[in-house]
Design an enzyme around this catalytic site. Structure first.
Site, PDB file in Angstrom:
ATOM      1  N   GLU A 122     -10.155  -0.701  20.118  1.00 19.23           N
ATOM      2  CA  GLU A 122      -9.532  -1.608  21.077  1.00 19.23           C
ATOM      3  C   GLU A 122      -9.562  -3.057  20.617  1.00 19.23           C
ATOM      4  OE1 GLU A 122      -7.713  -0.957  23.742  1.00 19.23           O
ATOM      5  OE2 GLU A 122      -7.898   1.164  23.253  1.00 19.23           O
ATOM      6  N   HIS A 157       0.436   7.427  20.309  1.00 20.28           N
ATOM      7  CA  HIS A 157      -0.818   7.978  19.797  1.00 20.28           C
ATOM      8  C   HIS A 157      -0.538   9.175  18.900  1.00 20.28           C
ATOM      9  CE1 HIS A 157      -2.116   5.694  23.360  1.00 20.28           C
ATOM     10  NE2 HIS A 157      -3.255   5.523  22.700  1.00 20.28           N
TER      11      HIS A 157
END
Length: 597
Positions: free
Chosen positions: A394, A490
């Site tokens: 992240e 993803h």
């Protein structure tokens, strides 16, 4: 995945000199005004910025910069071999240009050598007068994002191969965003059509994945480490010392065992979970509120300089994981590339644990400029998402936000994001997230090329770089095809993640750190790796020098080839292996699509 939080960038200069010879000097420019900062710092960057700006206008046929355009420097990078690179954001007639970013490349003598640009077309819109009022655009944005709209600002939307006059609106408290976060909505100023509607925060787990887990009935309850804290690590007070001062404490985490933490002692028996040695990096408690303002988080304190108990029974345990993961990520970027902070501006990273009520996710939030960690929903997710590679992943989105700003091409009604630039963003987050694990080398969290192995999934990992399609939850792909553009980000990340793994470790069977890998290739092409250190250097240089917001996988191939040429030479084994690694995932010069979306 990634939020394309599109906004204007103001500029302040901070100098960072690389710790290795690979990264060069970066003059990062995130702040307040194009060339405003300390005079000594500005003096180093100003001649390079001005030369690059002049070159952009002088070479308009290549750069696409024209009348009415203004360029604001975001980054200045000075490479040891002499090259200079200036990353610009663009305005047209005073309006921010979405997808108008570019990097101008110069030699040591500040002569123009080329450009990397996001928009391959003229950014001037055909119509220059809006038919919608700002109030109408704000109302439209509020309606589609189901939240409170801020002021609508005119922009030029140059994404998607054409340019249009549009309004950009930030919508807060959106009912369509997990945790009630904000969204950025772009509305066509002539037709009222919504051109994009994207969340501002980056979610580690996509809506599609969460739905898949629910359908499978999976319950994630990863094991935690309950080792007792060692004694004797409390920083004993003394009447002779002054406060605040930097001290070393000990934390018992959920996922990485007992770890050392640098903290701030504010009085004899008062300690704050804030690290002065890493620009004041701090973790706070959101107290289960939906806070997107770090200053409103509750400071985490201790009377003993011992933190957490390795269990969720202590609210501080998750904060230990967060603070440890963030500091290790900062250390990785600084010691590997000389990068001083996520935005390379010598500012600390921030985090809030216990974000929201039963939030089963973790976020990079550029609005807050911090990490937000939910506690899990208590049913499917039993623990906070504070694992080390989650944090590394992240925070890398924060690095991308501060550099190439890779953005998904479109978002569906459920919030799932698509498009190769977005997939590349996810891939880079996985690549550097795994590198954070290798850097930390924590025996409780052994490094590997797996992502999310601590989450307790039935398939034992979330994604993996060596053989992406072994991830059946997200349907991650191994190779590029013409349909990759339509793949959720993803899942699409597998293409470049696979290329990176092949570049680093090569194809076929091998065991690394006790983990068995068997990386396949397109048409069985064999690849001999050059090592993780060199592969990582190449991908980082490609990101910071040669990628822009619209970079797709074929562009990424070119960017990494340029980076390899910079570092090792065009005739080097490293350069040739970069080319071979991309061919092994079916990305070649020959199959570059004519329509780049």
């Amino acid at each position: 995945m990634h939020r394309p939080h599109i906004r204007t960038v103001a500029v302040a200069v901070a100098v960072a000199t690389a710790a290795t010879g690979l990264a060069g000097t970066a003059l990062a420019l995130p702040g307040a005004g194009p060339d405003s900062a300390a005079a000594a710092t500005t003096a180093a960057a100003a001649p390079v910025v001005e030369a690059a700006r002049a070159a952009a206008f002088a070479h308009a046929s290549q750069t696409g910069v024209g009348q009415g355009d203004d360029l604001r420097a975001q980054d200045v990078m000075l490479d040891p071999e002499g090259a200079r690179h200036v990353r610009f954001i663009r305005t047209h007639q005073g309006m921010p240009v979405l997808g108008g970013d570019l990097v101008v490349h110069l030699d040591h003598g500040l002569a123009y050598t080329g450009v990397t640009r996001a928009a391959g077309h003229d950014v001037e819109p055909a119509a220059t007068k809006a038919k919608l009022t700002p109030q109408q655009a704000a109302a439209k944005a509020a309606s589609v994002a189901k939240g409170d709209a801020g002021t609508a600002h005119l922009v030029v939307d140059a994404r998607g191969g054409a340019s249009a006059l549009a309004y950009q609106v930030r919508v807060t408290d959106s009912a369509t965003t997990e945790g009630g976060g904000s969204r950025t909505v772009v509305v066509d100023a002539l037709t009222g059509k919504v051109r994009s509607n994207t969340p501002d925060s980056d979610e580690f787990l996509s809506p599609k994945l969460i739905e898949t887990l629910r359908e499978r009935g999976e319950t994630l309850n990863p094991a935690t480490d309950n080792a007792p804290l060692p004694s004797g690590l409390t920083a004993a007070g003394s009447t002779a010392v002054s406060y605040p001062r930097t001290v070393t404490g000990s934390g018992s985490s959920l996922f990485v065992g007992t770890v050392s933490l640098t903290t701030t002692q504010t009085a004899r028996t008062s300690f704050l979970l804030k690290d002065p040695t890493r620009y004041g990096t701090e973790t706070r408690d959101a107290k289960n509120k939906l806070l997107e303002n770090f200053s409103k988080g509750t400071k985490i304190t201790s009377t003993t300089n011992k933190w957490g108990n390795g269990s969720v029974s202590s609210r501080t345990s998750a904060a230990v994981d967060a603070q440890y993961g963030i500091t290790k990520t900062l250390d990785f970027y600084k010691k590997t590339f000389g990068r001083k902070g996520i935005a390379n501006n010598s500012k600390g990273a921030q985090a809030m644990v216990h974000f929201g009520n039963k939030i089963a996710n973790a976020f990079w939030d550029p609005t807050c400029n911090c990490m937000l960690y939910g506690d899990g929903d208590g049913t499917m997710f039993k623990k906070p998402l504070v694992a080390l590679d989650v944090t590394g992943h992240e925070l890398t989105h924060g690095v991308v936000e501060a550099t190439a700003r890779l953005e998904p091409t479109y978002v569906d009604a459920d919030g799932n994001q698509y498009g190769e630039p977005g997939s590349l963003n996810e891939s880079l987050a996985d690549i550097f997230g795994s590198n954070v694990e290798f850097y930390a080398n924590n025996p409780k969290n052994p490094p590997n090329y797996l992502l999310g192995e601590k989450l307790g999934l039935a398939q034992k990992f979330l994604r993996r770089l060596d053989h992406p399609s072994l991830d059946k939850l997200e349907g991650t792909i191994d190779y590029w095809s013409s349909s990759t553009y339509y793949t959720e980000v993803h899942a699409g990340s597998g293409v470049s993640s696979h290329a990176y793994y092949l570049l680093a470790e090569g194809s076929g069977k091998k065991t690394i750190g006790g983990v068995a890998y068997n990386s396949p290739t397109y048409h069985g092409l064999s690849v001999k790796g050059i090592g993780r250190t060199k592969a990582t250097a190449i991908f980082y240089r490609a990101l910071t020098r040669y990628m822009v917001s619209t970079t797709d996988f074929h562009d990424a191939r070119v960017a990494t080839l340029k980076a390899a040429k910079d570092l090792y030479g065009a005739s080097s084994t490293e350069y040739k292996t970069v080319d071979r690694a991309w061919a092994a995932v079916n990305v070649t010069a020959a199959n570059t699509p004519a329509d780049r979306h």
